[in-house]
Design a protein around this motif. Structure first.
Motif, PDB file in Angstrom:
ATOM      1  N   ARG A   5       0.847  -1.184   0.000  1.00 55.13           N
ATOM      2  CA  ARG A   5       0.000   0.000   0.000  1.00 55.13           C
ATOM      3  C   ARG A   5       0.881   1.231   0.000  1.00 55.13           C
ATOM      4  NH1 ARG A   5      -0.960   2.690   5.177  1.00 55.13           N
ATOM      5  NH2 ARG A   5      -2.669   3.652   4.084  1.00 55.13           N
ATOM      6  N   SER A   6       0.323   2.343  -0.401  1.00 54.18           N
ATOM      7  CA  SER A   6       1.035   3.614  -0.350  1.00 54.18           C
ATOM      8  C   SER A   6       0.880   4.214   1.038  1.00 54.18           C
ATOM      9  CB  SER A   6       0.473   4.583  -1.392  1.00 54.18           C
ATOM     10  OG  SER A   6       0.724   4.106  -2.691  1.00 54.18           O
ATOM     11  N   ALA A 109      10.434   2.457 -11.332  1.00 58.16           N
ATOM     12  CA  ALA A 109       9.832   3.176 -10.200  1.00 58.16           C
ATOM     13  C   ALA A 109       8.845   2.287  -9.457  1.00 58.16           C
ATOM     14  CB  ALA A 109       9.138   4.445 -10.693  1.00 58.16           C
ATOM     15  N   HIS A 110       8.017   1.568 -10.193  1.00 58.89           N
ATOM     16  CA  HIS A 110       7.034   0.704  -9.534  1.00 58.89           C
ATOM     17  C   HIS A 110       7.717  -0.426  -8.776  1.00 58.89           C
ATOM     18  CE1 HIS A 110       3.352  -1.265  -8.586  1.00 58.89           C
ATOM     19  NE2 HIS A 110       3.733  -2.356  -9.218  1.00 58.89           N
ATOM     20  N   GLY A 122       7.865   2.790   4.327  1.00 57.92           N
ATOM     21  CA  GLY A 122       6.665   3.396   3.780  1.00 57.92           C
ATOM     22  C   GLY A 122       7.061   4.195   2.555  1.00 57.92           C
ATOM     23  N   ALA A 123       6.275   4.098   1.503  1.00 57.55           N
ATOM     24  CA  ALA A 123       6.603   4.816   0.271  1.00 57.55           C
ATOM     25  C   ALA A 123       5.323   5.207  -0.454  1.00 57.55           C
ATOM     26  CB  ALA A 123       7.476   3.959  -0.633  1.00 57.55           C
ATOM     27  N   MET A 124       5.411   6.306  -1.179  1.00 57.01           N
ATOM     28  CA  MET A 124       4.289   6.753  -2.004  1.00 57.01           C
ATOM     29  C   MET A 124       4.852   7.499  -3.211  1.00 57.01           C
ATOM     30  SD  MET A 124       0.945   8.873  -0.892  1.00 57.01           S
ATOM     31  CE  MET A 124      -0.499   8.853  -1.921  1.00 57.01           C
ATOM     32  N   VAL A 154       9.721   8.554   0.777  1.00 59.07           N
ATOM     33  CA  VAL A 154      10.131   7.369   1.532  1.00 59.07           C
ATOM     34  C   VAL A 154      10.384   7.724   2.988  1.00 59.07           C
ATOM     35  CG1 VAL A 154      11.805   5.476   1.672  1.00 59.07           C
ATOM     36  CG2 VAL A 154      11.298   6.523  -0.558  1.00 59.07           C
ATOM     37  N   GLY A 155       9.963   6.839   3.872  1.00 56.29           N
ATOM     38  CA  GLY A 155      10.255   6.995   5.294  1.00 56.29           C
ATOM     39  C   GLY A 155       9.799   5.775   6.062  1.00 56.29           C
TER      40      GLY A 155
END
Length: 184
Positions: A5-6, A109-110, A122-124, A154-155
């Protein structure tokens, strides 16, 4: 992959440059017609995020945005301590058209977002109306043969973040078969 998930909100913890490079090595296995590797990734940390905010605000102002809207653009890159700018770097090729090179860079990227998720980050992937503007391109040092596809924020994953699965798609609407008359 079904659990990915984003994360629109992430903590200040970030992967190291070395970890990003290991993940990029794996992401580089994305489909790439003609093996052109038409992409690059730029890390933005610290003040680089503030400069990106300035570039986004300048682009918004040039587009006629008011001061509040420009200020909102200025704050966006500060949502994460690490942004990974994904750039398509077009190569001259008789085999792979530009759209195929866009697809190859987007594939990297994906895959990178999947790998980050698998590694516990976590990434979006974020874009916006000013992604492909002159101030933003200049900040990233893009050449005339490059275009920005967006940034992966990213974090760390916040405590209590939801990990539920994405809504499923209606495969009957998304998966069909081409049938040729007379063939079984």
């Amino acid at each position: 992959m079904l659990a990915r998930r984003s994360y629109s909100k992430v903590t200040a913890e970030t992967p190291s440059t070395e970890e990003i490079e290991r993940l990029l090595e794996a992401a580089a296995t994305a489909a790439d017609h003609a093996g052109l590797a038409p992409w690059r990734v730029i890390e933005l940390r610290g003040a680089a995020r503030e400069r990106l905010g300035d570039a986004l605000a300048a682009a918004a102002t040039a587009a006629g945005a008011d001061a509040d809207a420009a200020a909102s653009q200025r704050r966006k890159p500060l949502r994460a301590e690490l942004l990974l700018a994904v750039v398509v770097s077009y190569r001259e090729s008789r085999k792979a058209e530009r759209w195929e090179q866009d697809a190859a860079a987007a594939g990297v990227a994906h895959l990178l977002t999947l790998l980050l998720d698998d590694a516990g980050w976590g990434a979006m992937w974020r874009t916006g109306p000013f992604t492909r503007t002159a101030p933003v391109a200049q900040l990233h040092g893009l050449t005339v043969d490059e275009a920005l596809l967006g940034w992966i924020y990213v974090g760390g994953r916040p405590d209590g973040a939801r990990r539920e699965r994405h809504a499923t798609v209606d495969l009957a609407q998304r998966h069909t078969q081409l049938r040729i008359a007379g063939e079984d």
